[in-house]
Write an enzyme that holds these catalytic residues in place. Structure first.
Site, PDB file in Angstrom:
ATOM      1  N   GLU A 164       0.852  -1.184   0.000  1.00 38.66           N
ATOM      2  CA  GLU A 164       0.000   0.000   0.000  1.00 38.66           C
ATOM      3  C   GLU A 164       0.889   1.235   0.000  1.00 38.66           C
ATOM      4  OE1 GLU A 164      -2.610  -0.108   3.354  1.00 38.66           O
ATOM      5  OE2 GLU A 164      -3.673  -1.880   2.612  1.00 38.66           O
ATOM      6  N   GLY A 200       4.498  -1.146   2.838  1.00 34.17           N
ATOM      7  CA  GLY A 200       5.222  -2.009   1.904  1.00 34.17           C
ATOM      8  C   GLY A 200       5.980  -3.039   2.718  1.00 34.17           C
ATOM      9  N   GLU A 247       8.750  -8.249  -3.266  1.00 31.92           N
ATOM     10  CA  GLU A 247       8.549  -9.467  -2.437  1.00 31.92           C
ATOM     11  C   GLU A 247       9.492  -9.479  -1.231  1.00 31.92           C
ATOM     12  OE1 GLU A 247       7.474 -13.067  -4.451  1.00 31.92           O
ATOM     13  OE2 GLU A 247       6.783 -11.954  -6.204  1.00 31.92           O
TER      14      GLU A 247
HETATM   15  N1  COS Z   1       5.223 -17.767   7.955  1.00 30.14           N
HETATM   16  C1  COS Z   1       4.178 -17.805   8.786  1.00 30.14           C
HETATM   17  N2  COS Z   1       3.897 -16.844   9.678  1.00 30.14           N
HETATM   18  C2  COS Z   1       4.735 -15.779   9.736  1.00 30.14           C
HETATM   19  C3  COS Z   1       5.865 -15.679   8.896  1.00 30.14           C
HETATM   20  C4  COS Z   1       6.089 -16.725   7.980  1.00 30.14           C
HETATM   21  N3  COS Z   1       7.116 -16.718   7.130  1.00 30.14           N
HETATM   22  N4  COS Z   1       6.508 -14.531   9.163  1.00 30.14           N
HETATM   23  C5  COS Z   1       5.805 -13.919  10.158  1.00 30.14           C
HETATM   24  N5  COS Z   1       4.737 -14.687  10.482  1.00 30.14           N
HETATM   25  C6  COS Z   1       3.722 -14.426  11.491  1.00 30.14           C
HETATM   26  C7  COS Z   1       4.329 -14.407  12.888  1.00 30.14           C
HETATM   27  O1  COS Z   1       4.372 -15.708  13.426  1.00 30.14           O
HETATM   28  C8  COS Z   1       3.353 -13.509  13.627  1.00 30.14           C
HETATM   29  O2  COS Z   1       2.191 -14.220  14.000  1.00 30.14           O
HETATM   30  P1  COS Z   1       1.776 -14.486  15.531  1.00 30.14           P
HETATM   31  O3  COS Z   1       1.880 -13.162  16.235  1.00 30.14           O
HETATM   32  O4  COS Z   1       0.397 -15.007  15.445  1.00 30.14           O
HETATM   33  O5  COS Z   1       2.761 -15.469  16.029  1.00 30.14           O
HETATM   34  C9  COS Z   1       2.913 -12.539  12.576  1.00 30.14           C
HETATM   35  O6  COS Z   1       3.190 -13.130  11.321  1.00 30.14           O
HETATM   36  C10 COS Z   1       3.602 -11.212  12.671  1.00 30.14           C
HETATM   37  O7  COS Z   1       4.979 -11.444  12.633  1.00 30.14           O
HETATM   38  P2  COS Z   1       6.031 -10.402  13.182  1.00 30.14           P
HETATM   39  O8  COS Z   1       5.675  -9.996  14.582  1.00 30.14           O
HETATM   40  O9  COS Z   1       7.375 -10.972  12.931  1.00 30.14           O
HETATM   41  O10 COS Z   1       5.725  -9.141  12.246  1.00 30.14           O
HETATM   42  P3  COS Z   1       6.579  -7.853  11.960  1.00 30.14           P
HETATM   43  O11 COS Z   1       5.644  -6.719  11.862  1.00 30.14           O
HETATM   44  O12 COS Z   1       7.730  -7.760  12.896  1.00 30.14           O
HETATM   45  O13 COS Z   1       7.082  -8.093  10.449  1.00 30.14           O
HETATM   46  C11 COS Z   1       8.292  -8.959   8.629  1.00 30.14           C
HETATM   47  C12 COS Z   1       7.703  -9.198  10.008  1.00 30.14           C
HETATM   48  C13 COS Z   1       9.178  -7.753   8.569  1.00 30.14           C
HETATM   49  C14 COS Z   1       9.107 -10.192   8.307  1.00 30.14           C
HETATM   50  C15 COS Z   1       7.103  -8.820   7.621  1.00 30.14           C
HETATM   51  O14 COS Z   1       6.360  -7.667   7.873  1.00 30.14           O
HETATM   52  C16 COS Z   1       7.537  -8.810   6.178  1.00 30.14           C
HETATM   53  O15 COS Z   1       7.873  -9.843   5.594  1.00 30.14           O
HETATM   54  N6  COS Z   1       7.491  -7.617   5.548  1.00 30.14           N
HETATM   55  C17 COS Z   1       7.789  -7.493   4.132  1.00 30.14           C
HETATM   56  C18 COS Z   1       6.543  -7.683   3.342  1.00 30.14           C
HETATM   57  C19 COS Z   1       6.849  -7.745   1.886  1.00 30.14           C
HETATM   58  O16 COS Z   1       7.471  -8.673   1.419  1.00 30.14           O
HETATM   59  N7  COS Z   1       6.368  -6.721   1.152  1.00 30.14           N
HETATM   60  C20 COS Z   1       6.487  -6.732  -0.238  1.00 30.14           C
HETATM   61  C21 COS Z   1       5.103  -6.775  -0.769  1.00 30.14           C
HETATM   62  S1  COS Z   1       4.771  -7.985  -1.916  1.00 30.14           S
HETATM   63  S2  COS Z   1       5.639  -7.335  -3.549  1.00 30.14           S
END
Ligand code: COS
Length: 379
Positions: A127, A131, A363
């Site tokens: 969004e 991101g 991604e």
């Molecule tokens: N598989 C399953 N669950 C996952 C996971 C994974 N790979 N990664 C995180 N989760 C779950 C966690 O377990 C947590 O759930 P619970 O609280 O129920 O246990 C939840 O997601 C939130 O995780 P977390 O607290 O780690 O979230 P954060 O806000 O700290 O963010 C990152 C984690 C930074 C890894 C995540 O926001 C991310 O990947 N961001 C990038 C997104 C992206 O790729 N954007 C591009 C858009 S698509 S082009």
């Protein structure tokens, strides 16, 4: 680690290589210039089974493993990363999630058509203000009993206007934070669903990237993927696999640029000999070759992990982080080896250099991959 390929995997690799040479190469420069979507080429990819490679044949897929998918992504990306991202999103971000977490009804209605390439899918998480910080979704999906009302804007959506089915991540219950997020299937043409203008991009210019606007769009509850509140986990799990596809794309971009630079260095003469005879060039080629092979091992390892049912969050993140870095560095050096010719479009390497950059961003940026990797090794 044994990465010797099966006969089937070698056939897939060769088929992808042939397709890239005969179908993608001829007009790749024109498509990039004109930002033209490879409509005919994508149709043919679907006919060959490349758009639902890992999907069970009972849903119209090819029933192949992740390593085959990675091999195909690598070959296509050597020539045309715009087409390979269309394929990657359809395979890993749309088909995989639908097959793994969708209901039987959703699979029959949507997956069967998306896996065959009859229609394309899009994955809508990013969004304007969410991101990397993916939990901060501003798009809302308000529960109205048997349906949701969807409002908000999504950004940088691959297959933005060419898709027919969109998986949209949205916040249903803000109090519950990421546990209040849902993934909804939205059809093109739904009332209130508007496709924004096409982005004018640095690279992968043949793929269509758009913002999407949702204004009171009614989405039936039967279009929710998984249980209420599963949307964020759905997105994370889906992206974990998507990153392997993008890592393979980065690997292909790097390998494509290297192959062009190698060939050019054996043809171009300077100071009375082919430039490959100058150590300054030979050492660049040696570094490129080594880096690409290291990236390839990481990418294949992540694919193997996925195929073996081993957790691939870490290996996929490492593969994407490293392969995208190698793609950027290798393409810059490939342009350098080509000298002035590298700076003009006819030689392809400048396009590969522009295409490489996005692999460090979409991604999950390289910084996000480092978060995933560091959390994994420090836990
Ligand atoms: N598989 C399953 N669950 C996952 C996971 C994974 N790979 N990664 C995180 N989760 C779950 C966690 O377990 C947590 O759930 P619970 O609280 O129920 O246990 C939840 O997601 C939130 O995780 P977390 O607290 O780690 O979230 P954060 O806000 O700290 O963010 C990152 C984690 C930074 C890894 C995540 O926001 C991310 O990947 N961001 C990038 C997104 C992206 O790729 N954007 C591009 C858009 S698509 S082009």
């Amino acid at each position: 680690m044994d990465f010797s390929l099966t006969e089937e995997q070698k056939l897939i690799q060769q088929a992808a290589k042939d397709f890239a040479q005969t179908e993608l190469l001829p007009e790749v420069i024109e498509r990039d210039d004109a930002q033209r979507f490879p409509e005919e080429e994508v149709k043919k990819l679907g006919e060959l089974g490349f758009l639902g490679m890992m999907v069970d044949p009972k849903y119209g897929g090819s029933g192949l493993d992740t390593l085959s998918y990675v091999l195909a992504m690598e070959e296509l990306s050597k020539i045309d990363a715009s087409t390979s991202v269309i394929m990657s999103v359809n395979n890993s971000l749309v088909c995989w999630g639908l097959e793994k977490f969708g209901t039987e009804e959703q699979k029959e209605k949507y997956l069967t058509k998306i896996a065959t390439g009859e229609i394309l899918g899009a994955f809508c998480l990013s969004e304007p203000e969410a991101g990397s910080d993916a939990t901060s979704q501003r798009t809302t999906a308000i529960d109205q009993g048997d349906h949701y009302i969807l409002n908000g804007t999504k950004n940088w959506i691959t297959n933005g206007s060419s898709a027919s089915v969109y998986i949209v991540i949205a916040q249903t219950d803000k109090e519950k934070k990421h546990r209040g997020i849902n993934a909804l299937i939205v059809e093109k043409g739904a009332e209130g669903f508007e496709i924004g203008p096409k982005e004018n991009k640095l690279g992968i210019r043949g793929s269509d990237t758009h913002s999407l606007i949702f204004n009171d769009v009614k989405v039936p509850k039967s279009n929710r993927i998984g249980e209420d509140g599963f949307g964020f986990k759905f997105a994370m799990k889906t992206l974990a696999g998507g990153r392997i596809g993008i890592a393979a794309q980065a690997l292909g971009i790097a390998a494509g640029a290297y192959e062009l630079a190698l060939k050019y260095s054996k043809e171009r003469k300077a100071f009375g000999t082919e430039i490959s005879n100058h150590q300054a060039i030979a050492f660049k080629l040696a570094d490129m070759h080594t880096d690409i092979q290291a990236a390839r091992l990481l990418v294949y390892q992540a694919a193997r992990d996925k195929d073996n049912g081993t957790n691939y969050d870490l290996s996929g993140a490492m593969a994407k982080l490293y392969a995208s870095k190698v793609a950027m560095e290798t393409t810059v050096e490939a342009v350098q080896i080509h000298g002035g010719n590298g700076f003009v479009k006819d030689y392809h390497v400048e396009r590969l250099m522009r295409d490489a950059k996005i692999t460090q961003i979409y991604e999950g940026t390289s910084e996000i991959q480092k978060i995933v990797i560091s959390r994994s090794i420090l836990q």
